[in-house]
Design a protein around this motif. Structure first.
Motif, short mmCIF file in Angstrom:
data_model
loop_
_atom_site.label_atom_id
_atom_site.label_comp_id
_atom_site.label_asym_id
_atom_site.label_seq_id
_atom_site.Cartn_x
_atom_site.Cartn_y
_atom_site.Cartn_z
N ALA A 251 0.82 -1.21 0.00
CA ALA A 251 0.00 0.00 0.00
C ALA A 251 0.86 1.26 0.00
N VAL A 252 2.04 1.19 0.61
CA VAL A 252 2.96 2.33 0.62
C VAL A 252 3.69 2.41 -0.71
N ARG A 253 4.16 1.26 -1.21
CA ARG A 253 4.90 1.24 -2.49
C ARG A 253 4.07 1.82 -3.63
N SER A 254 2.79 1.54 -3.61
CA SER A 254 1.94 1.99 -4.72
C SER A 254 1.77 3.51 -4.73
N ARG A 255 2.09 4.15 -3.62
CA ARG A 255 1.99 5.61 -3.55
C ARG A 255 3.30 6.30 -3.92
N ILE A 256 4.40 5.56 -3.95
CA ILE A 256 5.72 6.16 -4.14
C ILE A 256 5.98 6.46 -5.61
N HIS A 257 6.30 7.69 -5.89
CA HIS A 257 6.76 8.11 -7.22
C HIS A 257 8.24 8.44 -7.07
N LEU A 258 9.08 7.59 -7.63
CA LEU A 258 10.52 7.68 -7.42
C LEU A 258 11.22 8.25 -8.65
N ALA A 259 12.04 9.26 -8.42
CA ALA A 259 12.93 9.78 -9.47
C ALA A 259 14.35 9.61 -8.96
N GLY B 137 5.65 -2.46 -8.32
CA GLY B 137 4.36 -1.81 -8.14
C GLY B 137 4.44 -0.39 -7.62
N LEU B 138 5.51 0.32 -7.97
CA LEU B 138 5.60 1.72 -7.57
C LEU B 138 4.58 2.55 -8.33
N GLY B 139 4.19 3.68 -7.73
CA GLY B 139 3.24 4.56 -8.40
C GLY B 139 3.84 5.23 -9.62
N GLY B 140 5.16 5.41 -9.62
CA GLY B 140 5.85 6.02 -10.75
C GLY B 140 7.35 5.81 -10.61
N LEU B 141 8.05 5.72 -11.73
CA LEU B 141 9.50 5.48 -11.69
C LEU B 141 10.19 6.20 -12.84
N GLU B 142 11.19 7.01 -12.49
CA GLU B 142 12.03 7.67 -13.48
C GLU B 142 13.49 7.43 -13.09
N LEU B 143 14.23 6.79 -13.97
CA LEU B 143 15.66 6.56 -13.75
C LEU B 143 16.44 7.25 -14.85
N GLU B 144 17.35 8.12 -14.47
CA GLU B 144 18.17 8.84 -15.44
C GLU B 144 19.59 8.95 -14.90
N SER B 145 20.54 9.11 -15.82
CA SER B 145 21.92 9.32 -15.37
C SER B 145 22.17 10.78 -15.02
N PHE B 146 21.29 11.67 -15.49
CA PHE B 146 21.46 13.09 -15.20
C PHE B 146 20.11 13.78 -15.30
N PHE B 147 19.76 14.56 -14.28
CA PHE B 147 18.54 15.34 -14.31
C PHE B 147 18.87 16.79 -14.65
N ARG B 148 18.25 17.32 -15.68
CA ARG B 148 18.49 18.71 -16.07
C ARG B 148 17.54 19.69 -15.38
N ASP B 149 16.57 19.14 -14.66
CA ASP B 149 15.57 19.98 -14.01
C ASP B 149 15.55 19.76 -12.50
N VAL B 150 16.74 19.73 -11.91
CA VAL B 150 16.85 19.46 -10.47
C VAL B 150 16.05 20.46 -9.62
#
Length: 386
Positions: free
Chosen positions: A219-227, A246-259
């Motif tokens: 129930a907690v994992r489904s709410r997590i939006h991870l970047a 089952g995460l709510g959202g997932l973004e994996l990048e080597s570099f974020f340009r919009d920190v």
């Protein structure tokens, strides 16, 4: 005879090629230019100009090297420093600067020493809670030590009178998010977690965080939006670890340009404890779980993290204790206590200094005025005696 005017003379900024030294130097350059002061950058071969946004800032490169390694390496470094000092002295005579501001790192050493030899007032800026090794070499030559942290270690007591707390300048895009309110996760709504591990990410984050999240209730994992920022070579392995979680959202990048935007939007950050990271977290005011890089010089990241944790703005987790079980337990505690997250966000915001560039510029110009006043008083006294 009046004191010699310095308002038209350039202010030299001495900074190395790393972002931790370059960001605050660029921020100060912007502020001084906005006040009508001329600025010149002195750096090493790794350094670069301030970019297209500040093309009017001249750049001079001099030699330098960090002392280290064996005897041959130490001799080579001393030779490079000597050549750098000769170049810096020539630069002082040519530019006749009003002041020199050093941002730490060995590339600043020849320029600051040359300034002292030519009786040019010097201010050095320390971004961390531990006075860096280069700045320890330079503190005797400086009239002011501008700091980011309330408490500084590795400094002699007789130099503490030079300290002025200005904060650590951040990028304009970060400062612009200072007014973004923090809204703690509520009800069954999303929980936004931002993971950053330095410019190249941290392998330990890619290994431990997926395991820790996997231990949380569904129930907690489904709410997590991870970047999460990952090392390029770790991206696919990290993606595989998160698969089917089952995460709510997932973004994996080597570099974020919009920190700045990501920081403003997150409910909790998991990061290292470098000076620039601390400055950005506290400028915007976001709670963080800090995992200091264990091999940082003089363990300065742990010192940084301890001060932020003591202020109630973050939680310190040494890398030796950063295990999946420990992280899962801590995340369960924090994500289940939105009021605690909100209190930490408020403490971080109160600790941060969005006007650090302005404060730093004030300190530099006050030092110049003080020096000119002293020279003017001396000149007036001499004139009266004659």
């Amino acid at each position: 005879m009046a004191a010699e005017p310095t308002s038209t003379k350039p202010i030299i900024l001495a900074a190395g090629g790393t972002g931790g030294h370059f960001f605050p130097a660029e921020a100060l350059a912007r502020e001084l230019l906005a006040r009508g002061r001329a600025v010149t950058l002195v750096t090493d071969k790794r350094g670069h100009a301030f970019g297209d946004s500040l093309p009017e800032v001249p750049v001079h490169r001099i030699r330098c090297a960090a002392p280290g390694g064996g005897l041959v390496a130490k001799i080579g470094a001393a030779w490079q420093m000597g050549l750098g000092l000769l170049s810096a002295n020539a630069l002082m005579r040519h530019l006749e600067p009003a002041a020199v501001v050093g941002f730490g790192g060995y590339p600043s050493v020849p320029t600051v020493y040359a300034a002292a030899q030519n009786r040019v007032p010097v201010l050095i800026h320390e971004q961390n809670a531990v006075l860096g090794r280069a700045n320890r070499m330079l503190i005797a030559a400086a009239r002011r030590l501008a700091v980011a942290f309330p408490e500084i270690t590795m400094i002699k007591d007789d130099h503490r009178a030079k300290i002025v707390r200005t904060g650590n300048p951040v990028r304009p895009a970060v400062a612009a998010k200072r007014s973004a309110d923090y809204a703690a996760p509520a009800g069954d709504g999303p929980i936004r977690i931002l993971v950053m591990g330095g410019s190249q990410g941290a392998r330990v984050f890619s290994e431990v965080i997926p395991e820790a999240l996997g231990r949380l209730p569904e129930a907690v994992r489904s709410r997590i939006h991870l970047a999460q920022q990952c090392r390029p070579e770790d991206l696919e392995a990290a993606r595989a670890r998160y698969q089917g979680m089952g995460l709510g959202g997932l973004e994996l990048e080597s570099f974020f340009r919009d920190v700045p935007e990501r920081l403003a939007a997150c409910h909790l950050a998991i990061t290292r404890a470098g000076a620039s990271t601390i400055a950005e977290l506290t400028c915007i005011g976001r709670p963080a779980l800090l995992v200091p890089y264990p091999h940082a010089m003089d363990d300065h990241q742990t010192a940084n993290a301890k001060q932020l944790a003591s202020a109630g703005a973050a939680w310190l987790m040494p890398q030796t204790e950063f295990t999946a079980d420990a992280l899962a337990a801590k995340l369960g505690e924090l994500l289940g206590s939105p009021d605690e997250l909100a209190r930490a966000a408020s403490a971080a915001h109160g600790w941060g200094m969005a006007d650090a560039a302005s404060r730093l510029a004030d300190a530099v110009l006050a030092m110049i005025d003080e020096r000119n006043g002293a020279n003017g008083n001396h000149a007036n006294a001499k004139e009266a005696a004659e």
